[in-house]
Scaffold this active site. Structure first.
Site, PDB file in Angstrom:
ATOM      1  N   TYR A 135      46.389  51.284  43.472  1.00 48.51           N
ATOM      2  CA  TYR A 135      47.885  51.028  43.364  1.00 48.51           C
ATOM      3  C   TYR A 135      48.457  52.418  43.680  1.00 48.51           C
ATOM      4  CZ  TYR A 135      47.904  46.369  41.497  1.00 48.51           C
ATOM      5  OH  TYR A 135      47.934  44.854  41.496  1.00 48.51           O
ATOM      6  N   LYS A 201      34.599  47.706  36.544  1.00 46.08           N
ATOM      7  CA  LYS A 201      33.594  46.929  37.651  1.00 46.08           C
ATOM      8  C   LYS A 201      32.745  48.457  37.860  1.00 46.08           C
ATOM      9  CE  LYS A 201      32.470  43.696  40.081  1.00 46.08           C
ATOM     10  NZ  LYS A 201      31.628  42.444  39.724  1.00 46.08           N
ATOM     11  N   ASP A 236      34.269  41.019  35.944  1.00 43.95           N
ATOM     12  CA  ASP A 236      34.283  39.383  36.247  1.00 43.95           C
ATOM     13  C   ASP A 236      33.896  38.693  34.961  1.00 43.95           C
ATOM     14  OD1 ASP A 236      32.297  41.180  36.652  1.00 43.95           O
ATOM     15  OD2 ASP A 236      31.508  39.948  38.306  1.00 43.95           O
ATOM     16  N   ASP A 260      46.357  44.435  35.892  1.00 49.19           N
ATOM     17  CA  ASP A 260      47.105  43.576  36.541  1.00 49.19           C
ATOM     18  C   ASP A 260      46.651  42.296  36.431  1.00 49.19           C
ATOM     19  OD1 ASP A 260      49.796  42.883  37.625  1.00 49.19           O
ATOM     20  OD2 ASP A 260      49.388  43.773  39.572  1.00 49.19           O
TER      21      ASP A 260
END
Ligand code: NAP
Length: 365
Positions: A135, A201, A236, A260
């Protein structure tokens, strides 16, 4: 009478409608709690379409200067075109004012029909890094001069084998991760929370998200005797655990992009993004805003749900130390919804307009 100065940005789309309804509630609550001895003086500042009409630019310098001076503001949602056009004004505000912690509490409100069996098990606070990650706004289009230079450099010097592509950069730094973790820990201590889960992640993106995890744990060592558990989970898996075992989670700390996604997913679990509030907080400035956007899908903006914005105001009052005002509004929202009065997105029966719903909340003080 004591005056409380607060800045506000109306926002695009449903923004003006929910802002008007929310202001009624906020003003009445201040009046109720302080018996007319305090009054909010609202000062409008501009961003988005209204700023473009008034000043010919989407984010005038004056808006940033006033936020730096007043240090507190609340905003409605601002539109960002997809694919082309201007970059997100929301992201620009967060970056230019260094509002590095995006805080989103997601807690079920009794009476709302939620899509899961036990929505009351959801009571989590998401701490999302707000200035880094993909971002950061560092990206170039495929076949632009910049992306070609970068690809050429990477191929020649860093042993990669890239063809023409759009390129985005994902910076995640030790300094910015650690300051977020410190803020998260401070919040956990002050709010008697018991666990912080680092969402990442890091199995795939070892040096960005993997280091996010590592740096969070390094700060956590400072916690030794505070009786707050710190663990971590791969992003995940987090999405399925949020659905299956929400009770296992208390505070989540995440990099920007996953935070987000997670906040909208968590909000949907308790009935939708129309009800979950948010705050963007730095070391000096705080800008409160709803989780949702301008909701272009809502045909009649007068019927949009102002709860997310009203509750963002509740977070603002808590931040300002007006705990009684925050308590009054939150309780009254719960009572109003439990009585069956709400906007159409969460109402069991006929939906009220934002204005009618705000009036019901005030009646219930
Ligand atoms: P969105 O505006 O959040 O809306 C998605 C859907 O959520 C809406 O169509 C609506 O569902 C529901 N919804 C959202 N807010 C609601 C409310 N207050 N009351 C009732 N329902 C509500 O997301 P989007 O359509 O992806 O984004 C639209 C624009 O907003 C984009 O330009 C985006 O960049 C911007 N945005 C801004 C912010 C921000 O200012 N911080 C945040 C997110 C998105 P139904 O259509 O099913 O009724």
């Amino acid at each position: 009478m004591e005056k409380i100065n607060i800045l506000y940005i109306e926002g695009d789309g449903i923004g003006p409608y929910i802002m008007q309804a929310a202001m009624k509630v906020w003003n009445s609550a201040i009046d109720y709690v302080f018996n007319g001895k305090k009054k909010i003086i609202w000062k409008e500042i501009y961003a988005g379409k209204k700023a473009l009409e008034k000043f010919g630019e989407l984010l005038p310098q004056e808006t940033l200067d006033l936020l730096k001076e007043y240090k507190i503001g609340i905003k409605g949602p601002l539109e960002t075109p997809v694919g082309s056009g201007y970059r997100s004004l929301n992201v620009a505000l967060r970056q230019k004012l260094d509002l590095y912690a995006c805080i989103r509490p997601v807690k079920y409100i009794k009476g709302i029909e939620a899509p899961v069996k036990n929505p009351e098990n959801v009571d989590i606070i998401i701490f999302r890094e707000n200035t880094e990650d993909v971002y950061a706004g560092i990206e170039w289009e495929e076949d632009s001069k910049e992306s070609n230079i970068l690809i050429d450099f990477l191929n020649k010097n860093l042993g990669v084998n890239l063809n023409k592509a759009s390129i985005g950069i994902k910076p995640i730094s030790e300094y910015k991760t650690k300051r977020l973790m410190r803020k998260t820990i401070k919040y956990a201590i002050e709010n008697n929370r018991k666990k912080i889960t680092i969402v990442h992640k890091g199995n795939i993106m070892k040096y960005t998200e993997g280091n996010f995890r590592k740096w969070c744990y390094e700060v956590a060592k400072e916690l030794k005797d505070k009786n707050i558990e710190v663990d971590d989970i791969i992003a995940d898996n987090m999405f399925q655990q949020l659905l299956l075992n929400p009770k296992n989670f208390d505070i989540l700390i995440t990099p920007n992009l996953n935070g987000d996604y997670l906040s909208d997913a968590a909000a949907a679990q308790i009935g939708g993004i129309g009800i979950v509030p948010g705050a963007n907080i730095g070391d000096e400035i705080a800008l409160f805003e709803p989780t949702h956007g301008t909701a272009p899908g809502i045909k009649n903006p007068e019927m949009a749900n102002p709860t997310s914005l009203i509750l963002s105001g509740v977070m603002m009052f808590e931040y300002m130390g007006f705990k009684e005002v925050a308590y009054l509004i939150r309780n009254s929202i719960e009572k109003t919804i439990l009585e069956g009065y709400a906007t159409i997105d969460i109402a069991k029966n006929k939906g009220l307009s934002a204005k009618e719903y705000a009036e019901k909340i005030i009646e219930n003080f």
